[in-house]
Design a protein around this motif. Sequence first.
Motif, PDB file in Angstrom:
ATOM      1  N   PRO A  33       0.816  -1.229   0.000  1.00 25.29           N
ATOM      2  CA  PRO A  33       0.000   0.000   0.000  1.00 25.29           C
ATOM      3  C   PRO A  33       0.849   1.279   0.000  1.00 25.29           C
ATOM      4  O   PRO A  33       0.491   2.255  -0.665  1.00 25.29           O
ATOM      5  N   ALA A  45       2.123   2.009  -3.327  1.00 17.41           N
ATOM      6  CA  ALA A  45       1.084   2.652  -4.124  1.00 17.41           C
ATOM      7  C   ALA A  45       1.044   4.149  -3.818  1.00 17.41           C
ATOM      8  O   ALA A  45       0.877   4.981  -4.713  1.00 17.41           O
ATOM      9  N   THR A  46       1.207   4.497  -2.552  1.00 18.36           N
ATOM     10  CA  THR A  46       1.240   5.910  -2.179  1.00 18.36           C
ATOM     11  C   THR A  46       2.382   6.631  -2.888  1.00 18.36           C
ATOM     12  O   THR A  46       2.213   7.718  -3.448  1.00 18.36           O
ATOM     13  N   ASP A 103       1.747   7.134  -6.479  1.00 24.01           N
ATOM     14  CA  ASP A 103       0.795   8.195  -6.777  1.00 24.01           C
ATOM     15  C   ASP A 103       1.357   9.573  -6.486  1.00 24.01           C
ATOM     16  O   ASP A 103       0.738  10.583  -6.794  1.00 24.01           O
ATOM     17  N   GLY A 154      -6.216   0.339  -2.986  1.00 26.57           N
ATOM     18  CA  GLY A 154      -6.863   0.585  -1.706  1.00 26.57           C
ATOM     19  C   GLY A 154      -8.316   0.186  -1.652  1.00 26.57           C
ATOM     20  O   GLY A 154      -9.073   0.701  -0.825  1.00 26.57           O
ATOM     21  N   TRP A 203      -8.323  -4.532   0.850  1.00 28.66           N
ATOM     22  CA  TRP A 203      -7.856  -4.302   2.223  1.00 28.66           C
ATOM     23  C   TRP A 203      -8.289  -5.450   3.129  1.00 28.66           C
ATOM     24  O   TRP A 203      -7.526  -5.896   3.985  1.00 28.66           O
ATOM     25  N   PHE A 209       0.477   3.981   5.850  1.00 34.74           N
ATOM     26  CA  PHE A 209      -0.948   3.703   6.066  1.00 34.74           C
ATOM     27  C   PHE A 209      -1.200   3.251   7.495  1.00 34.74           C
ATOM     28  O   PHE A 209      -2.254   3.530   8.052  1.00 34.74           O
ATOM     29  N   LYS A 250      -1.469   6.172   9.643  1.00 27.01           N
ATOM     30  CA  LYS A 250      -2.789   6.792   9.440  1.00 27.01           C
ATOM     31  C   LYS A 250      -3.861   6.049  10.219  1.00 27.01           C
ATOM     32  O   LYS A 250      -4.796   6.638  10.750  1.00 27.01           O
ATOM     33  N   GLU A 251      -3.721   4.745  10.293  1.00 25.51           N
ATOM     34  CA  GLU A 251      -4.660   3.957  11.099  1.00 25.51           C
ATOM     35  C   GLU A 251      -4.644   4.428  12.537  1.00 25.51           C
ATOM     36  O   GLU A 251      -5.689   4.552  13.171  1.00 25.51           O
ATOM     37  N   SER A 287      -9.685   3.444   0.234  1.00 23.24           N
ATOM     38  CA  SER A 287      -9.215   4.257   1.359  1.00 23.24           C
ATOM     39  C   SER A 287      -7.707   4.132   1.459  1.00 23.24           C
ATOM     40  O   SER A 287      -7.134   3.134   1.029  1.00 23.24           O
ATOM     41  N   PRO A 288      -7.039   5.137   2.028  1.00 22.55           N
ATOM     42  CA  PRO A 288      -5.577   5.058   2.159  1.00 22.55           C
ATOM     43  C   PRO A 288      -5.144   4.105   3.256  1.00 22.55           C
ATOM     44  O   PRO A 288      -3.963   3.810   3.372  1.00 22.55           O
ATOM     45  N   PHE A 289      -6.022   3.679   4.056  1.00 22.43           N
ATOM     46  CA  PHE A 289      -5.680   2.674   5.071  1.00 22.43           C
ATOM     47  C   PHE A 289      -6.906   1.818   5.268  1.00 22.43           C
ATOM     48  O   PHE A 289      -8.015   2.205   4.895  1.00 22.43           O
ATOM     49  N   THR A 296      -4.572   7.060  -2.090  1.00 28.09           N
ATOM     50  CA  THR A 296      -3.491   6.493  -1.296  1.00 28.09           C
ATOM     51  C   THR A 296      -2.880   7.545  -0.380  1.00 28.09           C
ATOM     52  O   THR A 296      -1.871   7.294   0.261  1.00 28.09           O
TER      53      THR A 296
END
Lengths: 445, 885, 173
Positions: free
Chosen positions: A178, A181-182, A185, A204, A209, A433, A436-437, C33-35, C136
Motif C-alpha cells: 500500500p 502505491a502511495t 501516486d 486501496g 484491504w 498507512f 494513518k490507522e 481508502s488510504p488505510f 493512497t
Amino acid sequence: MARHPILPPRQDYAMVTAEVADAAHGPAIRRRWWVAMAAALPLVAAFLASTGLLFWLGTGVWGINIPVNWGLAIINTVWWVGIGHAGTLISSLLLLMGEGWRNSLNRFAEAMTLFAAMMAGLFPILHLGRPELFYWNFPIPSTFGVWPQFRSPLAWDFFSFVSYILVSLAFWYVGLIPDLATLRDRSHGAARAIYGALALGWRGSAVHWARWRQAYLGIAAAAFHLVISVHSGVAMLFAGGPVPGWHTTVFPPYFVFGAVFSGFAVVIMLAIGLRTAFRLAPLITPRHLDILGRLLLATGLLTLYGYLADAFHAWYSGDAYEIRTLLDRVEGEYAWSAWTAVALNFGAIQLLWWRRARGSQPVLFAAALSVAAGMWFERYMLIVSGLYRDYLPSSWHIYDASLWEWLLFAGTVGVFAMLFLLFARWLPMVSIFEVKEVLEREGKG
Amino acid sequence: MKGTVSRRAVLKGLAAAGLTGCGDGAARRSIPYADQPEGVVPGVPDWYATAVEFQGHAQPVLAESHMGRPTKLEGNPDSPWARGATDAFTQAACAVLYDPQRSLAIRPGDWDAFTRAVAGLPARGLRILTGTVTSPTLARQLAALTAAGARWHVHEPVGGEAATRAARLAFGRVVDTHLRLDRCRAVVAIDADPLGPGPDQVRLLRGWSEGRPRLMVAEPTLSATGAVARDRLAVPARRLPMVVERIAAELGLAPPPPGLTEAEAAWAAAAAQALAVHPGRALLAAGATLPAESLALVHMVNQAAGNTGRTVVHTEPVAVVPPDGEDSFAALVTDMAAGRVEAMLILESNPAHTAPADLNFGAALARVPLKLHAGLFDDETAALCDWHVPLAHPLEDWTDLRAADGTATVVQPLIDPVFGARRRHEILAAVLGEPAAEARRIVMDTWRPVLGAPFEALWRGVLHEGVVPGTEARPARVTAGPPPPSPPGPAGDGLEIVFRPDPTVWDGRFAPIAWLQELPKPLTKLTWDAVAAISPVLAARLGIADGDVVEIAAGGRSLAAPAWTLPGQADDTVTLFLGHGRQRVALPGAGGYDAYRLRRSDSPWVLGGASLGRTGARVELATTQPHRRLHGHDDLLRPSAGPAEPPSLYPDWEYPRSAWGMVIDLDLCAGCNACVIACQAENNIPVVGKSEVARGREMHWLRVDIYHDGDDGRAQFAPIPCMHCEKAPCELGCPVNATVHGPEGLNQMVYNRCIGTRTCSSYCPYKVRRFNFFDYAGIQPDTHRYLRNPDVTVRANGVMEKCTYCVQRIRRAQIAARAEDRPVADGSVTTACAQACPSRAIAFGDLNDPKSRVAALRSSPRHFAMLAHLGTRPRTTYLANRREA
Amino acid sequence: MFCLLAEFATHQKLTEAAGAVRRAGYTRMDAYSPFPVEGLADDLGFTEDKVPWLTFLGGLAGAAAMVFIQWWASVVDYPIDVGGRPLASWPAFLFPAFEVGTLWAVLAAAIGMLVMNGLPAGRHPLLRFEAFHLATDDKFFLAILADDPRFDPTATRRLLDGLGPEGIWEVPP
C-alpha cells in the motif's frame, strides 16, 4: 492507548504521507545520507576484499583451528540473526496484540530484520570449507544421489534461515504494497513506473484491504513463531553436540531472550538515528522511545535470567566438564568476553529504570549500543569458550581472530548499513498507512 | 621451498628408474613400458623385503611398491630383530627417498670425470670417513682400501664411544651389550634411554612390552624411559657416577661414595634392592653421559647380580670397529690439521655440522688437498669439498646391513636412483680402481662364500626373506674385571649442560625431512624447533617463560635458544638438543640452534660450568599439545567408577558382517611416534608448516597425547585415533551426510561430499578431526606426489578428514579373502599404526570374532572407553596403565 | 464509462455512503481508502474467509511435504546409519517441517491474497484517473461501476450527490 496518545496532536493524513515520503529528499538530509553512505562504502570494500581472499585461499585466512573451528563467522551469524528477531517481534506479535504504537516502528524494524537475516545467512555460507557447494543443504538429489542429513541442527538452521529470510521478505513486502502505491501516486516518470510495478496495481479497495488484512495477520501469526523457532534452531546448533557449556536444554530460550534483547537495542539505535537524521520525530515520538526503553530493560532482565539459569544448570549438573567450562568462562583465557558481555549487557540498561533516562536520546542510544556490543561479546564467550577447552586437555587450544575475520565482520556492518541507507532513501521508513490507522484511531484524521 | 626439484627432473628419474623386477629385484637395466611387464598388476602393490639404514644399522622392512614407486615401509616380520615393527625414522624413509632437497648431480664434473679423479689417487694418504659401518660389503671394501694403504675413520655424532671404552675397561675387548628387557622383572636405568629413539629402539620396546619390568630411572633430563618409569629421580649428570657407585656399594662391590643426597641414597638403595631381589631377572643399565669407568662398573654390578648372560647379553660387536677405535675421528682431525691427509672421501657423514666445535673440523678440512663427498644431500660438508656425488638411498641401493642384533639383511633397490644418485659400493669400487663394477655384483661377491652352494637359490631366498639366517652376532664369553675409579665429574659450579639427540631429527640427518620436523617430539610435543630444556625451578628462579630466548654459555662459547620448562629436569641442568640450526638443506620455517657449537670432543655429553641468561627476545614455538596436564580430569585415562555408559533411547544397530575395533594398551605406549608417521605415510597426510601448527592446524590423524601426573616427569602417553563411535556425535552434526556410519561400524568420512561446515569437529569430544584450512595437499613438494598411497584419496581444500581405521587395508584384506573364498582371519587386517607399533600397544580386529585379539583385550579389567559417560560408544577403547588400573 | 467515482473527506462519510449505496440496491461497487477501514468491506457485503484457510492449508501442506521428503530420503531412498540413530528420526524431522510449514503458510497467504485481489494489475481505469491518486494519501472514494444492473448515469450521480461527497467524477474505461 487512549490514555497516552502515541502521536502528537496536529497531525493529519496528508502530513503523514508527506513526512514519510519526503523524509529523505531535502538537500540537507541528502547530504547527511551521503555522509552516512560514505562511511559505509569503505566497509563494503572491506567486505569484498576479505570475502575475495577467503574464496581465493580458503578458511585458513581466518584464525580458526582445531578445536576452535568456529570463530567470528558463527559468532556474527548468531549476532545478526538475533538482531533480526526484534523486527519480527515488533511486526508480528505487537500487530496481533493490537499495539498501535508499533506502527511507527515496524517498517524499518522489518527492513532491519531482513537485512540482518541476510547478513546472518551470509556467514554460514562464507565459513564453509567449500562455500560453492552450500546448496547441497537443499533437499535436491545431487550427482551423488545423497540427501541432506536432516538430523543435523545445521540442516535445521539451513531451513529455518531460508524460511526466515523469505518470510521476512514476504512480510515486509506485503506490508509495503500500500505504501508503494502511495509513492507511486506521488511520483512521476521512471520513479512512478518503478513504484507502480512494485505496487502491483494496488488501489486501496475495501475488499483488497480486507483480504490484505487477513493475509497480513496470517503472516504475522506465522512469522511470530519464527522468532522463537529460528533462534531455538541456532541454539540447538550448539546444544546438539556433546560440548560442555553448550549441551543444555536452557539454550533455546536463553538464545531467544538474548536475540530479542539485542534486536531491540538495534531498533532503538535505528529509531533514534532515523528520527534525528530524517526528521521523523513527529512519527517516532518520545513515547515510542520510552516504550522501547522499557522493552530493552525487560528483555535484558530476561536475558540475565538466561545467564543465571545457564550457570545454574552447569553447576547443578554436577558434571566436572560443565563446571570446568563454567569456571573457564568466568576466569579463563576468554573471561574478558564474559565480563565484557555482562557489563555491557546489564550495566547500562539499569539506567532505564528511570523515566528520565528513557526520555534522553543520548542515554537510550548509549544503552542500546552497549547492549548490541555486549550481545556480540556474549556470543564470543559462548562459542569460543565452549570450543577452546572441551574434554581432552591435549586438544585445548586458544583462538585469535585474524584481521580478515574482523574485516569481514566490519564489512557486513557496512553492507547492512548500505542496504539500510538505500532502503531509507527509496522506500518509506515508516509505514504510512499504518500510522494513518493510528491517527484514525486516535481521532486526529 | 628452497632448492625444489622440478617435476620434470623427477619424472626423468622415475622413467629411468622404470621397473625393478620382482622377487630378487633383478633390475639391472630399464625396460621400456611399451609391453606390459609380467607380474605388475596396476592397483596391486608389490612387496619387497629389504632394509633401510639408521646410524649404520639395518631397519629390516617390507617395502610396498606401487607401479615401481616405493610408498610405504613396514617392519619385516621375518626379522628376529624387527619382528614386524619399525621406528618413526624408518616410517619416514620414503619421505627421505623423495625429498625435494636431495642433491641432483655430481659436481663439478660427471661420473666419468669423478672416476678419473679418483683413479689416480694414491691409496696411501687417502682417508675415508664414514658413519657407523655394519655392512659386510662395505667392510670388505674398506678392508681392501686399508690393505692398499688408505685409512678408515668413523664419525658418529650420537655414538657409543663410552660404551666401547667401557667394554675395553671391563672385558679387555670390544663387545656389544644387549639388554633383554623381556626377561626382566626390574630395570634400573641410570640415564639410559632404552625406550627412546636409537638404532635398537624397536627391539628394546618390544622386549619392554613383553617383560613389562618395573622401571627405575635416575637421569638429569626426561627421557622416554623416564617418562614411563615407576620410580624416577632427577639427578644432575655429574652426580650420576656416584649413584652407580652407591648401587655397587649396596651390593658390596665398592666402597660407598660420599656426598650423596638423601633422596639419591634412598633411590640407589631401592635400586640395589630391586636388583638384589630379582637375581638374573633384572638389569642395571647406564647411558652415554656417564664416564666409561662408571659403565664398566655397571658391567661388574650386572655380573655380580647374576644378570650377565641372562638379561644382559654380550656379543661380538655388530658394528665394525675402526682402526683407531673410539678415537677414530679425533685422530683423523689431528692428521688433517697436521697436513698428513692428502685426500679424503667422506661417505654419508656431515662433520662440518656435527663435529664438536673444539675440533675445528672446517679448518682442518681446508688443509686436505682433495676432498670428496658422497651423500644424500649437498650439505655443509659437501660445500667444503671439491667433489660431491649424490648417494643412493637404501631403497635405491644394493648393499647389506646388519641390525643391532647382528642379523644381516641384503638391501635391494625398489627403484633405480631417482635423482641420478650413485650407489655407495660403486663409488668405493671407483676409488678401488674398478669404476665399472656393479653394486649388485659387489654385494653378491660378499655373500657367495657365506651362503655357499647352490648360491643362486640361496641368494633368491635371502632376498625374498629379507634376512640372512644365522648371521646374528655370536655371544661373547667375557668376564668383567674391576674398573679403575671414575674420574671426577665436570668441574665448575654453575649449570651443567647435557646434550641429547633430537627425538625427531636425531643428529641433524633428518633435519631436511618435513615429516620429521613436524612430528611432535614425544615429551614436549614441539614441532619444527629445538628448545633448551630447563627445570621449573630454574625457570622460576630466572623468571623465564616458555619461548623466552636465553643465552647459554660454556667453555667460552655461547648460543641462543628458546627455553622450555620440562617436568622432571634436574634443577641446574640445561638440556640442549643436537641436530638443528643447519646452514644448508634446512627447511624454511625450521627453527632451532646448533648445539654442536657448544659441544666438546673430550666430554661430548655433559658440560659443566655453564651459565644461562635471558636475552629479552621471544620466539613462537609450535606445540601440538599446549596443555600437558589432566587438569583434574584424572578419570580420562582409566575406567570410571560409575556406570560405564548411559542407556540409549535408540535401538542398537546390528553389525552382522564385521565390527572393527581397536584396543590401545596405554601401559605399553612409550610415545615413540612410529604409529604417527606410519599413519602419515599410509594416508597421504600433508605437512602444514610451523606457523600452521602454531595455530592449531596440524593434520596428523593419529596423535600421541602426553599427560604428566606429577612434577617428577613421569607421564602417561595416550595415542588418540578416531574413536569410530557407534553413536557418533560428528555424524549427527553433518548436514550433508558427509560423515556417516558404515555397515561394519566404521565412522566414514566422504571427502567429496564434505562442504566444510566443521560441525563434526565441533561435536567431536575427542577432537580427532582434521580440517584442510588451506590447500595443504597442494603445497606439498612436487616430488612428494610419488610418495602418495594411490589407495587413499588426497584431500582438497575445505574438506574435513580423519582416521579411517585404514579402510583401504580392510578392503584389501576382504578382497583377498573373498578371492580365496575364506573368512578374513584375525590379524590379516591391521592398521598402519598397529602394524608399526614396536610394543604392540595397538590391537585391531573384528569384535564379532570372539577369538580375535581385540575381543580378548576388551575383556581385560583394565579395559575402558574414553569419556564413556557421553554415550558415544567408541570402537577405539583403551587398557589403562597398570599404575592407573 | 468505467464508473462513477465519489470522493469523501473522511472514512466515516465513506462508510455511511457505502451503506447507503448498498441499501439502494447496488451490487457492483467498491470503496477505496488510504488505510484499511474497519467494517467497510462488510458494508460492501464482503464475507469471504479464503485467505486464512489458504494460510492454514499452505502451512499444513508445507510441513507434510517436508516430513515426507525427510522420511523418504532417510528411510527409503538413502537409508544409512547416521550416529547410530534410527532411520526415521521423527523428533529431528519435526523442526525442518515446522520451518518449511511456516514458509509455505506465509507464501500461501501472500500469493493467495494477491491472486484473489486480481493483483498484480498493471492497467486499471482508476489508476489512470488523476483525481483518484489521493486515494493512497488522504481521501476516501466510492465507485459505482457502470456495469451495475441498476446503474444509471444520472440517477446514480444523484444518489451519490446526496451523500455529501467532495466531488463526483465519471471515470473513463
